[in-house]
Design a protein around this motif. Structure first.
Motif, PDB file in Angstrom:
ATOM      1  N   GLY A 258     -37.901 -26.410  25.283  1.00  0.00           N
ATOM      2  CA  GLY A 258     -37.855 -25.895  26.638  1.00  0.00           C
ATOM      3  C   GLY A 258     -37.539 -26.936  27.683  1.00  0.00           C
ATOM      4  N   GLU A 259     -36.764 -27.950  27.338  1.00  0.00           N
ATOM      5  CA  GLU A 259     -36.468 -29.037  28.266  1.00  0.00           C
ATOM      6  C   GLU A 259     -34.971 -29.200  28.455  1.00  0.00           C
ATOM      7  OE1 GLU A 259     -36.722 -33.493  27.313  1.00  0.00           O
ATOM      8  OE2 GLU A 259     -38.621 -33.078  28.333  1.00  0.00           O
ATOM      9  N   ASN A 260     -34.543 -29.185  29.725  1.00  0.00           N
ATOM     10  CA  ASN A 260     -33.163 -29.534  30.091  1.00  0.00           C
ATOM     11  C   ASN A 260     -32.102 -28.662  29.403  1.00  0.00           C
ATOM     12  OD1 ASN A 260     -34.136 -31.706  31.676  1.00  0.00           O
ATOM     13  ND2 ASN A 260     -34.274 -32.985  29.844  1.00  0.00           N
ATOM     14  N   GLY A 261     -32.418 -27.435  29.164  1.00  0.00           N
ATOM     15  CA  GLY A 261     -31.433 -26.575  28.538  1.00  0.00           C
ATOM     16  C   GLY A 261     -31.107 -26.970  27.115  1.00  0.00           C
ATOM     17  N   ILE A 267     -41.312 -21.264  22.890  1.00  0.00           N
ATOM     18  CA  ILE A 267     -41.723 -19.909  22.492  1.00  0.00           C
ATOM     19  C   ILE A 267     -42.867 -19.396  23.369  1.00  0.00           C
ATOM     20  CG2 ILE A 267     -42.578 -18.494  20.593  1.00  0.00           C
ATOM     21  CD1 ILE A 267     -39.719 -19.486  20.237  1.00  0.00           C
ATOM     22  N   ASP A 268     -43.783 -20.259  23.746  1.00  0.00           N
ATOM     23  CA  ASP A 268     -44.919 -19.819  24.568  1.00  0.00           C
ATOM     24  C   ASP A 268     -44.462 -19.296  25.926  1.00  0.00           C
ATOM     25  OD1 ASP A 268     -46.721 -20.458  22.584  1.00  0.00           O
ATOM     26  OD2 ASP A 268     -47.064 -22.503  23.323  1.00  0.00           O
ATOM     27  N   LYS A 269     -43.524 -19.989  26.542  1.00  0.00           N
ATOM     28  CA  LYS A 269     -43.015 -19.522  27.841  1.00  0.00           C
ATOM     29  C   LYS A 269     -42.225 -18.225  27.678  1.00  0.00           C
ATOM     30  CE  LYS A 269     -42.873 -23.900  30.363  1.00  0.00           C
ATOM     31  NZ  LYS A 269     -42.022 -24.871  31.100  1.00  0.00           N
ATOM     32  N   MET A 270     -41.539 -18.079  26.561  1.00  0.00           N
ATOM     33  CA  MET A 270     -40.818 -16.822  26.314  1.00  0.00           C
ATOM     34  C   MET A 270     -41.800 -15.661  26.164  1.00  0.00           C
ATOM     35  SD  MET A 270     -37.795 -18.078  23.704  1.00  0.00           S
ATOM     36  CE  MET A 270     -37.061 -16.449  23.574  1.00  0.00           C
ATOM     37  N   LYS A 271     -42.936 -15.908  25.496  1.00  0.00           N
ATOM     38  CA  LYS A 271     -43.958 -14.867  25.366  1.00  0.00           C
ATOM     39  C   LYS A 271     -44.519 -14.473  26.728  1.00  0.00           C
ATOM     40  CE  LYS A 271     -45.596 -15.745  20.656  1.00  0.00           C
ATOM     41  NZ  LYS A 271     -46.778 -16.037  19.808  1.00  0.00           N
ATOM     42  N   GLY A 366     -36.687 -19.781  27.666  1.00  0.00           N
ATOM     43  CA  GLY A 366     -36.978 -20.629  26.523  1.00  0.00           C
ATOM     44  C   GLY A 366     -36.289 -21.971  26.582  1.00  0.00           C
ATOM     45  N   GLN A 367     -35.105 -22.039  27.181  1.00  0.00           N
ATOM     46  CA  GLN A 367     -34.378 -23.301  27.322  1.00  0.00           C
ATOM     47  C   GLN A 367     -34.851 -24.121  28.508  1.00  0.00           C
ATOM     48  OE1 GLN A 367     -30.108 -21.603  26.748  1.00  0.00           O
ATOM     49  NE2 GLN A 367     -30.039 -23.725  25.998  1.00  0.00           N
ATOM     50  N   GLY A 368     -35.763 -23.576  29.297  1.00  0.00           N
ATOM     51  CA  GLY A 368     -36.254 -24.305  30.462  1.00  0.00           C
ATOM     52  C   GLY A 368     -35.336 -24.208  31.665  1.00  0.00           C
ATOM     53  N   LEU A 369     -34.362 -23.328  31.642  1.00  0.00           N
ATOM     54  CA  LEU A 369     -33.429 -23.179  32.756  1.00  0.00           C
ATOM     55  C   LEU A 369     -33.968 -22.233  33.823  1.00  0.00           C
ATOM     56  CD1 LEU A 369     -30.138 -22.879  30.656  1.00  0.00           C
ATOM     57  CD2 LEU A 369     -30.991 -24.891  31.880  1.00  0.00           C
ATOM     58  N   GLU A 370     -34.897 -21.370  33.451  1.00  0.00           N
ATOM     59  CA  GLU A 370     -35.540 -20.466  34.401  1.00  0.00           C
ATOM     60  C   GLU A 370     -37.040 -20.442  34.121  1.00  0.00           C
ATOM     61  OE1 GLU A 370     -34.177 -18.952  36.900  1.00  0.00           O
ATOM     62  OE2 GLU A 370     -32.029 -19.071  36.441  1.00  0.00           O
ATOM     63  N   LYS A 371     -37.820 -20.126  35.159  1.00  0.00           N
ATOM     64  CA  LYS A 371     -39.261 -19.987  34.977  1.00  0.00           C
ATOM     65  C   LYS A 371     -39.581 -18.583  34.452  1.00  0.00           C
ATOM     66  CE  LYS A 371     -40.444 -23.207  38.708  1.00  0.00           C
ATOM     67  NZ  LYS A 371     -41.154 -23.380  40.007  1.00  0.00           N
ATOM     68  N   PRO A 372     -40.711 -18.416  33.785  1.00  0.00           N
ATOM     69  CA  PRO A 372     -41.078 -17.076  33.291  1.00  0.00           C
ATOM     70  C   PRO A 372     -41.128 -16.014  34.377  1.00  0.00           C
ATOM     71  CG  PRO A 372     -42.446 -18.741  32.241  1.00  0.00           C
ATOM     72  CD  PRO A 372     -41.653 -19.441  33.302  1.00  0.00           C
ATOM     73  N   THR A 373     -41.425 -16.441  35.615  1.00  0.00           N
ATOM     74  CA  THR A 373     -41.540 -15.468  36.712  1.00  0.00           C
ATOM     75  C   THR A 373     -40.197 -14.895  37.142  1.00  0.00           C
ATOM     76  OG1 THR A 373     -41.533 -17.354  38.246  1.00  0.00           O
ATOM     77  CG2 THR A 373     -43.682 -16.440  37.629  1.00  0.00           C
ATOM     78  N   SER A 492     -21.585 -30.680  29.764  1.00  0.00           N
ATOM     79  CA  SER A 492     -22.221 -29.582  30.487  1.00  0.00           C
ATOM     80  C   SER A 492     -23.282 -28.928  29.613  1.00  0.00           C
ATOM     81  CB  SER A 492     -21.171 -28.556  30.907  1.00  0.00           C
ATOM     82  OG  SER A 492     -20.502 -28.053  29.771  1.00  0.00           O
ATOM     83  N   ILE A 493     -24.184 -28.211  30.261  1.00  0.00           N
ATOM     84  CA  ILE A 493     -25.303 -27.578  29.570  1.00  0.00           C
ATOM     85  C   ILE A 493     -24.800 -26.409  28.730  1.00  0.00           C
ATOM     86  CG2 ILE A 493     -27.343 -26.131  29.959  1.00  0.00           C
ATOM     87  CD1 ILE A 493     -28.079 -27.922  32.235  1.00  0.00           C
ATOM     88  N   LYS A 494     -25.369 -26.279  27.534  1.00  0.00           N
ATOM     89  CA  LYS A 494     -25.093 -25.131  26.687  1.00  0.00           C
ATOM     90  C   LYS A 494     -26.144 -24.060  26.954  1.00  0.00           C
ATOM     91  CE  LYS A 494     -22.907 -27.579  22.821  1.00  0.00           C
ATOM     92  NZ  LYS A 494     -22.986 -27.833  21.352  1.00  0.00           N
ATOM     93  N   VAL A 495     -25.696 -22.867  27.270  1.00  0.00           N
ATOM     94  CA  VAL A 495     -26.602 -21.748  27.527  1.00  0.00           C
ATOM     95  C   VAL A 495     -26.572 -20.830  26.314  1.00  0.00           C
ATOM     96  CG1 VAL A 495     -27.131 -19.791  29.009  1.00  0.00           C
ATOM     97  CG2 VAL A 495     -26.244 -21.910  30.006  1.00  0.00           C
ATOM     98  N   PHE A 496     -27.727 -20.648  25.689  1.00  0.00           N
ATOM     99  CA  PHE A 496     -27.822 -19.840  24.477  1.00  0.00           C
ATOM    100  C   PHE A 496     -27.790 -18.361  24.829  1.00  0.00           C
ATOM    101  CE2 PHE A 496     -30.715 -17.921  21.148  1.00  0.00           C
ATOM    102  CZ  PHE A 496     -29.761 -17.931  20.136  1.00  0.00           C
TER     103      PHE A 496
END
Length: 549
Positions: A258-261, A267-271, A366-373, A492-496
């Motif tokens: 979950g760091e820097n894309g 997984i915890d933040k995705m949950k 999950g990639q840390g690009l957005e917050k769970p909120t 550039s960042i890879k977005v899954f």
């Protein structure tokens, strides 16, 4: 004759040509004499015309599964020819070839490849998109039955003579609608067991369907008024993905989960983000707008969400090395392990591509690009009535896992349909499905699935071994050189997106700063104006009970 052909050496070219022509003429006349007279040639028998009025019908439900990667979705297209077969098309061809359905042709000028269900009481639970699989799709349909028609005395009007001059469509209409000439019943009906004496529907259809489409079970007695679409009260989906999401580079920035894309997902933040989907919400910002349906209600109920661990990835082994997995996981104590996970979601019904939109946002979290909120923000349609133009998740990892049909007055979300499976005791002992392969026999349900699984498993093992051997050659898992490290940091960042290939996307733009699409009201109004339709003329949407993934 002897004196004429002996001196070949003295013949001229003209003599040779004359002799050959003479022999060809003799051979041709001999063949004509030996040929049998035209009247003696065997005539090809015409196939007997199938008379639907001679058979009983019954309404049943079928549960089917399909692997959708190489299929063009469930629903058959209207006028276009799809690039790949659809599930509905293959199912229709199997039902027609086995003479299990008697559809009525109402419209003239139909093309032979058209699919028509008139008179079959047909309904489907979900309309899965191209590439999407299902392990629990359900349809309702009226099919031919082994139950004999009542024995009758000779009627005043000879039904048999009438149906002989009747085409199959007209005869089926008489049977389905129950239109029959008045008759006098001579004797009581022969006892008929609805399972034991019935046609082996599962085996019969699976013989003709392609290996990636299987009938799993059938329900002999759906409740009155059953509709696979509107009677379903819960649809369950699973979206599968790998951890890591894409290939991690040894020593690369963003190796923590979950760091820097990076490729390792938190997984915890995705949950946490998935939990915000629970309840009754307006999901317009998690769906693709289809103006042709003129939807105005985007509220759906989500009963359950989770990020579920499926299996560990033991191969290729280099993914478990510390150089690749990073020094610590998201909790700072343990390294993440290669695994397969699934985003699990249960809901009353779903909008077009809703699950794939939900999965796309979870991957960003999950990639840390957005917050769970971010989920809460997108669900707040008063504050954000227009959907940001973010990319949807890939199609093939998605599976319609199951469709649930509770009892009419039941408050529990449990399936109440009485499904008959190939290994059901009454089905095996009475209907003798074991003789037809059943579940475990030769060409049985699991036997065919084993062949499909094994071929793809061997391909997976080969690919994993090749990647393992390649990764360990040369400098092995040593970090890239200083020059290579600087080059990778500039990438550039890879977005899954759930797919197999993850491409660089440049500088990441947060979801809420993306271009905003028009509101559903505006999209609907523009489509109606283009078609010259006023709002009063538009068909209103029916009750909730559909799945458009």
């Amino acid at each position: 004759m002897q004196s004429q052909i002996a001196p070949y050496t003295n013949w001229s070219s003209e003599q040779f040509i004359a002799r050959i022509s003479d022999l060809e003429s003799q051979l041709k006349s001999q063949n004509i004499q030996e040929a049998p007279p035209q009247a003696e040639q065997r005539r090809r028998r015409k196939p007997n015309q199938f008379d639907p009025s001679r058979y009983n019908t019954r309404f049943i439900a079928l549960k089917l599964a399909y692997l959708g990667r190489h299929l063009n979705g469930y629903e058959a297209p209207g006028d276009t020819i799809p690039p790949a077969p659809t599930v509905e098309e293959e199912l229709w061809k199997a039902l027609m070839k086995t003479r299990l359905i008697f559809p009525r042709i109402k419209r003239k000028g139909r093309k032979t490849r058209d699919i028509y269900w008139e008179g079959c009481d047909y309904s489907k639970c979900g309309r899965t998109d191209k590439g999407v699989s299902s392990f629990g799709q359900v349809i309702g349909i009226r099919v031919r039955s082994n139950k004999p028609l009542p024995k009758t005395s000779q009627p005043q009007n000879n039904t048999a003579s009438k149906t002989s001059d009747m085409d199959a469509a007209e005869a089926s209409e008489r049977t389905v609608e129950g239109i029959a000439d008045p008759v006098d019943v001579e004797e009581e009906e022969t006892p008929f067991d609805p399972i034991k004496d019935e046609i082996p529907y599962i085996h019969l259809l699976n013989q003709l369907l392609p290996p990636e489409i299987r009938i799993l079970a059938w329900c002999p007695s759906p409740p009155p008024g059953f509709s696979a679409r509107f009677s379903c009260r819960e649809r369950r989906y699973k979206y599968f993905f790998t951890q890591p999401a894409y290939l991690p580079i040894p020593g690369a920035q963003g190796s923590r989960a979950g760091e820097n894309g990076g490729s390792w997902l938190d997984i915890d933040k995705m949950k946490e983000a998935a939990s915000y989907f629970l309840g009754n919400h307006d999901f317009r910002n998690f769906a693709k707008m289809d103006a042709t349906r003129q939807l105005t209600n985007f509220e759906r109920v989500i009963f359950h969400t989770d990020i579920e661990e499926i299996a560990s990835l033991d191969d290729p082994a280099f993914l478990s090395a510390e150089a690749v997995s990073g020094s610590a996981g998201s909790d700072g104590n343990s390294s993440p392990k290669p695994k397969v996970y699934a985003f699990v979601v249960h809901g009353s019904a779903f909008l077009y591509n809703q699950v794939r939109h939900m999965a796309a946002i979870l991957f960003l979290v999950g990639q840390g690009l957005e917050k769970p909120t971010i989920v809460k923000e997108l669900l707040d349609v008063r504050k954000n009535p227009r959907r940001p133009n973010y990319e949807i998740a890939s199609d093939s990892p998605l599976v319609l896992w199951d469709c649930v049909f509770p009892g009419e007055n039941s408050e529990k979300r449990e399936d109440a349909l009485d499904w008959v499976y190939p290994d059901d005791p009454s089905n095996v002992a009475k209907a003798k499905t074991s003789a037809h392969g059943g579940k475990w026999g030769l060409n049985g349900l699991v036997d065919v699935m084993w062949s499909t699984w094994r071929s793809r498993k061997i391909d997976e093992v080969h690919a994993a071994q090749l990647m393992q051997v390649t990764a360990m050659r040369g400098r092995g898992l040593a970090p890239p050189s200083e020059e290579g490290r600087k080059s990778s940091q500039k990438r550039s960042i890879k977005v899954f997106d759930g797919g197999n290939v993850t491409k660089p996307r440049g500088v990441y733009t947060p979801v809420m700063k993306l271009e905003l699409l028009e509101t559903p009201d505006v999209i609907n109004a523009k489509w109606a104006a283009k078609k010259g339709i006023t709002p009063l003329e538009l068909p209103r949407e029916g009750p909730l009970g559909d799945s458009d993934e």
